[in-house]
Design a protein around this motif. Sequence first.
Motif, short mmCIF file in Angstrom:
data_model
loop_
_atom_site.label_atom_id
_atom_site.label_comp_id
_atom_site.label_asym_id
_atom_site.label_seq_id
_atom_site.Cartn_x
_atom_site.Cartn_y
_atom_site.Cartn_z
N ASN A 264 -13.02 50.77 -46.61
CA ASN A 264 -11.95 49.78 -46.44
C ASN A 264 -12.46 48.35 -46.50
N GLY A 265 -13.76 48.20 -46.54
CA GLY A 265 -14.35 46.86 -46.53
C GLY A 265 -14.31 46.16 -47.87
N GLU A 335 -19.63 39.76 -52.81
CA GLU A 335 -19.62 39.52 -51.36
C GLU A 335 -18.38 38.74 -50.95
N LEU A 336 -17.98 37.74 -51.75
CA LEU A 336 -16.78 36.96 -51.41
C LEU A 336 -15.53 37.84 -51.44
N ALA A 337 -15.44 38.67 -52.48
CA ALA A 337 -14.29 39.57 -52.56
C ALA A 337 -14.25 40.52 -51.38
N SER A 338 -15.42 40.99 -50.95
CA SER A 338 -15.50 41.90 -49.80
C SER A 338 -15.05 41.21 -48.53
N GLN A 342 -11.86 42.15 -46.12
CA GLN A 342 -12.03 42.45 -44.70
C GLN A 342 -11.14 41.55 -43.84
N GLY A 343 -10.98 40.29 -44.27
CA GLY A 343 -10.09 39.37 -43.53
C GLY A 343 -8.66 39.88 -43.53
N ALA A 344 -8.21 40.38 -44.68
CA ALA A 344 -6.86 40.94 -44.76
C ALA A 344 -6.71 42.14 -43.85
N ILE A 345 -7.73 43.01 -43.81
CA ILE A 345 -7.69 44.19 -42.94
C ILE A 345 -7.60 43.77 -41.47
N ASP A 346 -8.37 42.75 -41.08
CA ASP A 346 -8.35 42.28 -39.68
C ASP A 346 -6.98 41.76 -39.29
N GLU A 347 -6.33 41.01 -40.19
CA GLU A 347 -4.99 40.49 -39.91
C GLU A 347 -3.99 41.62 -39.72
#
Length: 400
Positions: A264-265, A335-338, A342-347
């Motif tokens: 999911n990362g 790395e930027l795309a990852s 991950q930011g979207a998943i956290d939200e």
Amino acid sequence: MKEIRCPNCQTIIPIDDSLYIEILKQVRDEQFELEKEKLEKLDQEKRKAQLSLMEKEYQTKLEKLSSQAEFEKLTLIQKQQSLLQKKEQEIEQLKSQRAIDLAKAELAFKEKIQDLENQKNQIETQKQELLLNMNQKLKDKDEMIEYYKDLKLRLSTKMLGETLEKHCENQFNQLRATGFKNSYFEKDNDVSSGSKGDYIFRELDEEGNELVSIMFEMKNEADQTTTKKTNESFFKELDKDRREKKCEYAILVSLLEPESELYNGGIVDVSYRYEKMYVIRPQFFIPMITILRNAALKNAQLKKELIEIRQQNIDVTHFEEKMMDFKDGFTKNVELASRKFQGAIDEIDKTISHLQKVRENLVASDRQLHLANKKVDNLSIRSLTYKNETMTKLFKKNKK
């Protein structure tokens, strides 16, 4: 009542009318006897005349006193009757006023009972409306939680009613005319080697030379062939298909292991197990093709430059630096795309947590409504009239 005064002590003595008349009669009799003795000394005829006159006078006075006493007695009786009648009228007025007050109190009591019944019905109606509203909100929140959970897994891939393969094919076809004019993306139908992948992507340059090729395998958790399997269980077969179909890269587009933080990362490079192999979620399907194609275009440009450099006998050091810059840039892009993913998943995780708290508050509100309903159900006439004698009597009278 009459009063007489003692000639010696001057004391006033009250006596009733009958006694007064008796005393007066005694006094008059005594006076009469005295006058009689005096008259005996007078001439017999004169005595007789005087006696007769005195008797008449006495009789007149006696009658007058009797009439006066009777009149006073009648007056007293009338006064007493008048007072008694007045008292009776006052009693009747008090009875009437008491009856009016009781009627008003009974009416007020009935109105209070009716008001309480109305309030109870209103509370019951509001409770039902609130319960329906709360149940609808709970349903909406549950649906929203499920939506976000599903969104976390699919991230707006719009796969409702589609298979994963069909979804990826549609995504590519939407951009084929504008972004992939010289590209080939079709199902792998060649089973001559005993196995096949799902799709093969190939990109050609203007001269018809192949820039990049990718063997794709799509795995959906809903597929019966993937039930309870991991992503890694498909790596070996995918690598075999890549080599046999002479593709440069192998990519597994997977919805398996939906709770895995690793997959999911973002874009997962598994080249430590199999050469040039990646695992991605469906939302990275187009971005991954673009990244590899752009890298291939850059690599092709560098190859052209290398040929030119060699032809011009230019030092190859500059070429190696560009290769390193390209490698660093490619790594940074990945790395930027990852990190963005991950930011979207956290939200989404935060949103799910918030919705869970809202649901808990709504459930707590439901418990409070049940308590309020219990209090309303316990409301009764008996509880309202407890230790209230006036209301108890009124209620009993009304009940009769």
